[in-house]
Design a protein around this motif. Structure first.
Motif, short mmCIF file in Angstrom:
data_model
loop_
_atom_site.label_atom_id
_atom_site.label_comp_id
_atom_site.label_asym_id
_atom_site.label_seq_id
_atom_site.Cartn_x
_atom_site.Cartn_y
_atom_site.Cartn_z
N THR A 193 6.50 33.66 51.00
CA THR A 193 7.67 33.03 50.70
C THR A 193 7.37 31.46 51.02
N SER A 214 19.37 31.04 50.08
CA SER A 214 18.70 30.07 49.24
C SER A 214 17.15 29.98 48.63
N VAL A 226 4.85 38.27 53.83
CA VAL A 226 5.51 38.34 52.57
C VAL A 226 5.30 36.70 52.13
N TYR A 268 8.68 33.36 68.43
CA TYR A 268 9.12 33.98 67.15
C TYR A 268 9.19 35.89 67.23
N ASP A 307 25.14 26.96 58.21
CA ASP A 307 24.03 26.93 59.17
C ASP A 307 24.54 27.95 60.30
N ILE A 340 13.27 35.97 50.51
CA ILE A 340 13.77 37.37 50.39
C ILE A 340 15.27 37.60 50.21
N ASN A 353 19.66 37.87 57.09
CA ASN A 353 18.34 37.57 56.71
C ASN A 353 17.76 36.20 57.10
N ARG A 402 22.01 26.54 53.98
CA ARG A 402 22.19 25.32 54.31
C ARG A 402 22.02 24.58 53.08
N ARG A 403 21.03 24.83 52.19
CA ARG A 403 20.86 24.02 51.13
C ARG A 403 21.83 24.75 49.86
#
Ligand SMILES: NC(=O)c1ccc[n+]([C@@H]2O[C@H](COP(=O)([O-])OP(=O)(O)OC[C@H]3O[C@@H](n4cnc5c(N)ncnc54)[C@H](OP(=O)(O)O)[C@@H]3O)[C@@H](O)[C@H]2O)c1
Length: 271
Positions: free
Chosen positions: A204, A20, A202, A169, A76, A23, A103, A43-44
């Motif tokens: 985004t 959505s 990146v 992360y 999700d 990347i 991704n 999800r969106r």
């Protein structure tokens, strides 16, 4: 010269999680341009539909007659039930997946160990690690049975080198790297290909999510240097997917020219 050999992508069916935005969205459009069919998951749903429309336009513009089927499926990857029923939601004619791009992923906060909330810790591991593994498990048996398939996992520079303020992360992306490495070894006796793409910075929605919607804080991450854009990583993903079947791009570590590690960068525009 094109960055990919389109003929190898024509008519292939690609499933992209996190399609959505960022990347994932750029990758969907580039596969569409190469004549592939794409299942876009995230999800969106409104954002997915907009990306699907961009895919349709890119495919039309390419002039390629084959491929060009685009389906959006709300998913999700943190929800086990949604993963279990996911294949049923894919249109029948697109259920034979050739390329899975894992991704979907995100980072939350910059808290140091001791101050990290249980909720953030669980959320990152559930999406970045368990979601990616569950999706892989969902399709690997079919890949083995059909003696085909390509799994492309999106890792990170954070999966190669940890940094302060990114403990969870970094741990999730190290887990992605390790899982991908095991998978590569497990399918060595099959035609299945396994790739990990490890991007550096990146620009985004990634940092906006990290700073919980604080756009000014997100912008500071990229201040004074030219970060990668989503399309740069999309090109690497599509390039890896369009190599001849006997070639497996196992890893691609892709940085902006002024970044050397998570913490070493040169910011020529910042005096
Ligand atoms: N940007 C960077 O600097 C960078 C660097 C290295 C690696 N990466 C990795 O690249 C991947 C894509 O990130 P990006 O930069 O494109 O970020 P982005 O613009 O924030 O996009 C993230 C995508 O993941 C999806 N997503 C998040 N949680 C999800 C969930 N629970 N279920 C399904 N989809 C979910 C989002 O869709 P919805 O919100 O619609 O669900 C969105 O499409 C991530 O794995 C990230 O860790 C990014």
């Amino acid at each position: 010269m094109s960055v990919f050999n389109a003929s190898r992508l024509v008519g292939k069916t690609v499933l992209i999680t996190g399609a959505s935005a960022g990347i994932g969205a750029a990758t969907a459009v580039l596969f569409a341009k190469g004549g592939s069919n794409v299942i876009l998951a995230a999800r969106r749903t409104d954002a997915l539909k907009a990306v699907a429309e961009a895919c349709t336009a890119a495919h039309k513009e390419s002039g390629i007659q084959q491929g060009g089927k685009f389906a959006t499926v709300q998913l999700d990857v943190a929800d086990k039930k949604q993963i279990a029923s996911f294949i049923d939601k894919i249109p029948q004619d697109l259920r034979s997946i050739d390329i899975l791009v894992n991704n979907a992923g995100f980072v939350l906060g910059v808290e140091k160990v001791g101050d990290i909330s249980e909720a953030d810790m669980e959320a990152m591991f559930t999406v970045n690690v368990f979601g990616l593994i569950s999706l892989t498990q969902l399709f690997i048996k079919d890949f083995r049975a059909r003696k085909t398939g390509h799994i492309i996992n999106i890792g990170s520079v954070a999966g190669r080198e940890p940094y302060a303020g990114g403990a969870i992360y970094c741990a999730t992306k190290h887990a992605v790297r390790s899982f991908t490495g095991s998978l590569l070894r497990e399918v060595v006796d099959t035609p299945i290909r396994v790739t990990e793409i490890q991007p550096g910075m990146v620009e985004t929605e990634f940092s906006v999510v990290r700073f919980r919607g604080d756009k000014a804080a997100a912008d500071k991450v990229y201040e004074g240097l030219q970060p990668l854009v989503a399309e740069d990583i999309a090109e690497e993903i599509v390039w890896a997917a369009s190599r001849p079947p006997h070639v497996n791009i196992a890893e691609l570590y892709v940085l902006p020219v002024n970044q050397a590690s998570p913490t070493i960068s040169f910011r020529p525009g910042k005096q």
